[in-house]
Design a protein around this motif. Sequence first.
Motif, PDB file in Angstrom:
ATOM      1  N   THR A  28       0.763  -1.242   0.032  1.00  0.00           N
ATOM      2  CA  THR A  28      -0.033   0.134   0.090  1.00  0.00           C
ATOM      3  C   THR A  28       0.760   1.086  -0.161  1.00  0.00           C
ATOM      4  OG1 THR A  28      -1.925  -1.241   1.170  1.00  0.00           O
ATOM      5  CG2 THR A  28      -1.746   1.302   1.096  1.00  0.00           C
ATOM      6  N   GLN A  29       1.899   1.370   0.938  1.00  0.00           N
ATOM      7  CA  GLN A  29       2.917   2.462   0.836  1.00  0.00           C
ATOM      8  C   GLN A  29       3.413   2.855  -0.480  1.00  0.00           C
ATOM      9  OE1 GLN A  29       5.308   1.084   4.049  1.00  0.00           O
ATOM     10  NE2 GLN A  29       4.555   2.256   5.421  1.00  0.00           N
ATOM     11  N   ASP A  38      -3.643   9.405   3.458  1.00  0.00           N
ATOM     12  CA  ASP A  38      -5.080   9.397   4.121  1.00  0.00           C
ATOM     13  C   ASP A  38      -5.303   8.623   4.935  1.00  0.00           C
ATOM     14  OD1 ASP A  38      -5.768  11.065   1.758  1.00  0.00           O
ATOM     15  OD2 ASP A  38      -6.980   9.710   0.788  1.00  0.00           O
ATOM     16  N   TYR A  39      -4.556   7.302   5.096  1.00  0.00           N
ATOM     17  CA  TYR A  39      -4.719   6.231   6.439  1.00  0.00           C
ATOM     18  C   TYR A  39      -4.018   7.129   7.613  1.00  0.00           C
ATOM     19  CZ  TYR A  39      -3.202   2.912   9.511  1.00  0.00           C
ATOM     20  OH  TYR A  39      -2.877   2.027  10.675  1.00  0.00           O
ATOM     21  N   LEU A  40      -2.604   7.434   7.259  1.00  0.00           N
ATOM     22  CA  LEU A  40      -2.070   8.079   8.337  1.00  0.00           C
ATOM     23  C   LEU A  40      -2.677   9.332   9.015  1.00  0.00           C
ATOM     24  CD1 LEU A  40       1.504   7.754   7.184  1.00  0.00           C
ATOM     25  CD2 LEU A  40       0.358   6.612   8.746  1.00  0.00           C
ATOM     26  N   ALA A  45      -5.710  11.708  13.162  1.00  0.00           N
ATOM     27  CA  ALA A  45      -7.004  12.523  13.905  1.00  0.00           C
ATOM     28  C   ALA A  45      -7.486  11.643  15.198  1.00  0.00           C
ATOM     29  CB  ALA A  45      -7.823  12.929  12.869  1.00  0.00           C
ATOM     30  N   ILE A  46      -7.604  10.298  14.833  1.00  0.00           N
ATOM     31  CA  ILE A  46      -8.328   9.356  15.830  1.00  0.00           C
ATOM     32  C   ILE A  46      -7.383   9.211  17.248  1.00  0.00           C
ATOM     33  CG2 ILE A  46      -9.306   7.280  16.523  1.00  0.00           C
ATOM     34  CD1 ILE A  46      -9.988   7.345  13.292  1.00  0.00           C
TER      35      ILE A  46
END
Length: 74
Positions: A28-29, A38-40, A45-46
């Motif tokens: 994926t990277q 986007d995942y990072l 944020a969470i």
Amino acid sequence: MTEVLNEAIADYEQKLFWQTVNEQVERTQREDPAGWADYLAEREAIMGQPSDRIAPEWEGLIKFPEERNEANKR
């Protein structure tokens, strides 16, 4: 004897699972850098910054995927 075999099989399955996870993360990277970013961003944020969620005594001992990726840019 059966217990030893069951433990060996369980260990192998766990190693295989994590090997597959690591290969998928690396793919994926490499193949979807925008999706990885986007995942990072969503994870940050969470969960907050990596240093915000780790005990001080563990600081520097754990490498998060994004830290490993920055150190080993290809």
